[in-house]
Design an enzyme around this catalytic site. Structure first.
Site, PDB file in Angstrom:
ATOM      1  N   ARG A  69       2.472  -6.351   4.024  1.00 16.15           N
ATOM      2  CA  ARG A  69       1.088  -5.892   3.793  1.00 16.15           C
ATOM      3  C   ARG A  69       0.579  -4.986   4.903  1.00 16.15           C
ATOM      4  O   ARG A  69      -0.491  -4.411   4.780  1.00 16.15           O
ATOM      5  CB  ARG A  69       0.167  -7.100   3.656  1.00 16.15           C
ATOM      6  CG  ARG A  69       0.116  -7.980   4.884  1.00 16.15           C
ATOM      7  CD  ARG A  69      -0.627  -9.271   4.591  1.00 16.15           C
ATOM      8  NE  ARG A  69      -0.641 -10.166   5.751  1.00 16.15           N
ATOM      9  CZ  ARG A  69      -1.049 -11.430   5.689  1.00 16.15           C
ATOM     10  NH1 ARG A  69      -1.462 -11.940   4.532  1.00 16.15           N
ATOM     11  NH2 ARG A  69      -1.034 -12.190   6.770  1.00 16.15           N
ATOM     12  N   ARG A 125       3.198 -11.031   2.758  1.00 18.32           N
ATOM     13  CA  ARG A 125       3.630 -10.826   4.162  1.00 18.32           C
ATOM     14  C   ARG A 125       5.157 -10.940   4.315  1.00 18.32           C
ATOM     15  O   ARG A 125       5.775 -10.166   5.048  1.00 18.32           O
ATOM     16  CB  ARG A 125       2.962 -11.898   5.032  1.00 18.32           C
ATOM     17  CG  ARG A 125       3.481 -12.049   6.459  1.00 18.32           C
ATOM     18  CD  ARG A 125       2.753 -13.162   7.163  1.00 18.32           C
ATOM     19  NE  ARG A 125       3.364 -13.589   8.405  1.00 18.32           N
ATOM     20  CZ  ARG A 125       2.957 -13.166   9.622  1.00 18.32           C
ATOM     21  NH1 ARG A 125       2.000 -12.281   9.740  1.00 18.32           N
ATOM     22  NH2 ARG A 125       3.529 -13.640  10.711  1.00 18.32           N
ATOM     23  N   ASN A 142       9.474 -12.397  10.891  1.00 14.88           N
ATOM     24  CA  ASN A 142       9.106 -12.482  12.305  1.00 14.88           C
ATOM     25  C   ASN A 142       9.013 -13.921  12.799  1.00 14.88           C
ATOM     26  O   ASN A 142       8.394 -14.199  13.831  1.00 14.88           O
ATOM     27  CB  ASN A 142       7.800 -11.746  12.572  1.00 14.88           C
ATOM     28  CG  ASN A 142       7.766 -11.141  13.970  1.00 14.88           C
ATOM     29  OD1 ASN A 142       8.808 -10.819  14.539  1.00 14.88           O
ATOM     30  ND2 ASN A 142       6.584 -10.998  14.522  1.00 14.88           N
ATOM     31  N   ARG A 143       9.591 -14.841  12.048  1.00 17.37           N
ATOM     32  CA  ARG A 143       9.795 -16.236  12.464  1.00 17.37           C
ATOM     33  C   ARG A 143      11.252 -16.645  12.209  1.00 17.37           C
ATOM     34  O   ARG A 143      11.596 -17.818  12.360  1.00 17.37           O
ATOM     35  CB  ARG A 143       8.871 -17.192  11.671  1.00 17.37           C
ATOM     36  CG  ARG A 143       7.384 -16.934  11.789  1.00 17.37           C
ATOM     37  CD  ARG A 143       6.849 -17.165  13.192  1.00 17.37           C
ATOM     38  NE  ARG A 143       5.398 -16.993  13.267  1.00 17.37           N
ATOM     39  CZ  ARG A 143       4.779 -15.826  13.403  1.00 17.37           C
ATOM     40  NH1 ARG A 143       5.510 -14.710  13.519  1.00 17.37           N
ATOM     41  NH2 ARG A 143       3.449 -15.749  13.459  1.00 17.37           N
ATOM     42  N   TYR A 197      -2.923  -6.454  11.816  1.00 16.80           N
ATOM     43  CA  TYR A 197      -3.903  -5.670  12.551  1.00 16.80           C
ATOM     44  C   TYR A 197      -4.397  -6.512  13.742  1.00 16.80           C
ATOM     45  O   TYR A 197      -4.025  -7.682  13.849  1.00 16.80           O
ATOM     46  CB  TYR A 197      -5.068  -5.315  11.635  1.00 16.80           C
ATOM     47  CG  TYR A 197      -5.834  -6.518  11.133  1.00 16.80           C
ATOM     48  CD1 TYR A 197      -5.437  -7.172   9.981  1.00 16.80           C
ATOM     49  CD2 TYR A 197      -6.918  -7.035  11.829  1.00 16.80           C
ATOM     50  CE1 TYR A 197      -6.108  -8.324   9.539  1.00 16.80           C
ATOM     51  CE2 TYR A 197      -7.587  -8.179  11.394  1.00 16.80           C
ATOM     52  CZ  TYR A 197      -7.176  -8.806  10.248  1.00 16.80           C
ATOM     53  OH  TYR A 197      -7.813  -9.961   9.819  1.00 16.80           O
ATOM     54  N   GLU A 269       0.173  -4.503  17.638  1.00 16.68           N
ATOM     55  CA  GLU A 269      -0.704  -4.757  16.490  1.00 16.68           C
ATOM     56  C   GLU A 269      -1.635  -3.555  16.414  1.00 16.68           C
ATOM     57  O   GLU A 269      -2.450  -3.340  17.314  1.00 16.68           O
ATOM     58  CB  GLU A 269      -1.524  -6.041  16.711  1.00 16.68           C
ATOM     59  CG  GLU A 269      -0.734  -7.315  16.535  1.00 16.68           C
ATOM     60  CD  GLU A 269      -0.731  -7.838  15.103  1.00 16.68           C
ATOM     61  OE1 GLU A 269      -0.588  -7.037  14.159  1.00 16.68           O
ATOM     62  OE2 GLU A 269      -0.852  -9.073  14.942  1.00 16.68           O
TER      63      GLU A 269
HETATM   64  N1  LIG Z   1       6.955 -11.970  18.090  1.00 21.71           N
HETATM   65  C1  LIG Z   1       5.584 -12.421  17.946  1.00 21.71           C
HETATM   66  C2  LIG Z   1       4.581 -11.403  18.490  1.00 21.71           C
HETATM   67  C3  LIG Z   1       3.174 -11.951  18.339  1.00 21.71           C
HETATM   68  C4  LIG Z   1       2.780 -12.216  16.894  1.00 21.71           C
HETATM   69  C5  LIG Z   1       2.824 -10.954  16.079  1.00 21.71           C
HETATM   70  C6  LIG Z   1       2.234 -11.134  14.682  1.00 21.71           C
HETATM   71  C7  LIG Z   1       2.298  -9.835  13.958  1.00 21.71           C
HETATM   72 SE1  LIG Z   1       1.497  -9.915  12.233  1.00 21.71          SE
HETATM   73  C8  LIG Z   1       2.986 -12.218  13.892  1.00 21.71           C
HETATM   74  O1  LIG Z   1       4.201 -12.048  13.675  1.00 21.71           O
HETATM   75  O2  LIG Z   1       2.361 -13.199  13.501  1.00 21.71           O
HETATM   76 ZN   LIG Z   2       2.977  -8.466  11.285  1.00 28.42          ZN
HETATM   77 ZN   LIG Z   3      -0.405  -8.851  12.643  1.00 31.14          ZN
END
Ligand SMILES: NCCCCC[C@@H](C[SeH])C(=O)O
Ligand SMILES: [Zn+2]
Ligand SMILES: [Zn+2]
Length: 307
Positions: A69, A125, A142-143, A197, A269
């Site tokens: 998104r 997402r 990203n997890r 963001y 971000e």
């Molecule tokens: N690697 C984690 C960096 C900090 C969180 C970044 C945000 C971007 Se939407 C996330 O992954 O929740």
């Molecule tokens: Zn993100």
């Molecule tokens: Zn973000």
């Protein structure tokens, strides 16, 4: 040239077309590398930008669109590529960057999710992998990296937006990026992951409250970038280590890249701070991208001087 093209959001098909056209129009500076495919078998193409000089010993990695998104992120990767090609040998910083480091750009890291936001759910997402024993799809890429995987700040529930996946690198998109960076870890000196963001410039660690060994150096870099963005664009970006500055977020690509040995690793971000959020109107693309470009240049030039 084609300025208005870069002030719009583009469908996945248009982005694939743009990647191919950029390769054809600028074959002297551009190479396309297929690093893998998504869970729905879409190709993951990396654009490799090189100056017209012979081999350089450094490289930087830039990925956008890990979260579907966050449309401003792929828009920035396209903006960055166009700017780098157009201003090489014109703008001193870009010329210095490309003469001293190759630049790998993954314009859309999560193509299945990005497509889904255009067809079905604008607020999606995750990726679109099928989770067995659950009617919910997708893992949060990203997890899904191997950095304190699935600890506090991620969920083991496939229906949650921060679902960590079945195991570290369970997702094909994560595997493709991790594999590429492992095989290029001796040359890649800078990792940049673009999100939105909230206007923040973040560095490791987000997976814990531990301080990175070069914390002070990274802190000074994002502080300088934030100060310059404030001075030139009158806009405010917070900065600092991820866990403290935004929230605990384990399994992130930046923390994993850092632990691989890429000691300059950041997550940006981009705009805005919540007025439009993920639905940032196209009229905001130029300024959001110029702010991110300024930060990228400051960091890249520092990396060239220090590696
Ligand atoms: N690697 C984690 C960096 C900090 C969180 C970044 C945000 C971007 Se939407 C996330 O992954 O929740
Ligand atoms: Zn993100
Ligand atoms: Zn973000």
């Amino acid at each position: 040239s084609g300025g208005v093209f870069y002030e719009r959001y583009h469908s996945l098909e248009d982005i694939y077309y743009w990647i191919n056209k950029t390769n054809q129009d600028h074959s002297d500076m551009v190479k396309i590398i297929l690093i893998g495919s998504s869970s729905e078998k879409r190709p993951l193409y990396v654009i490799k930008l090189s100056g017209r000089r012979d081999e350089v010993k450094r490289a930087m990695w830039l990925d956008c669109g890990i979260h579907a998104r966050e449309w401003i992120a792929p828009a920035f990767c396209m903006w960055f590529v166009k700017y780098a090609i157009e201003f090489y040998n014109q703008n001193t910083e870009i010329t210095e960057m490309l003469n001293n480091m190759d630049i790998y750009v993954l314009t859309v890291m999560n193509p299945d999710g990005y497509k889904y936001t255009w067809t079905t759910d604008r607020m999606w997402r995750k990726n679109r992998s099928v989770n067995k024993d659950s009617e919910c799809a997708g893992a949060d890429l990203n997890r899904n990296f191997d950095a304190n995987w699935c600890t506090t700040g991620a969920s083991s529930n496939p229906c949650d937006p921060t679902y960590c996946g079945q195991f570290p690198e369970s997702e094909p998109e994560t595997q493709a990026v991790a594999q590429f960076l492992r095989s290029h870890k001796d040359t890649v000196k800078l990792y940049l992951s673009i999100h939105s963001y909230s206007q923040m410039l973040l560095f490791p660690y987000s997976c814990s409250y531990d301080e990175a060994p070069n914390h002070n150096e990274l802190f000074e870099l994002v502080k300088e970038a934030s100060t310059k963005i404030r001075r030139y664009y009158r806009n405010i970006y917070k900065y600092g280590p991820g866990a403290k500055t935004i929230y605990l977020a384990p399994g992130g690509s930046d923390d994993w890249a850092y632990n691989l040995g890429i000691k300059y690793s950041f997550t940006f971000e981009l705009q805005d701070r919540g007025r439009y959020g993920f639905l940032l109107p196209p009229s905001f693309i130029p300024q959001a991208c110029n702010e991110a470009l300024l930060a990228s240049k400051i960091i890249a030039l520092h990396v060239i001087k220090n590696t």
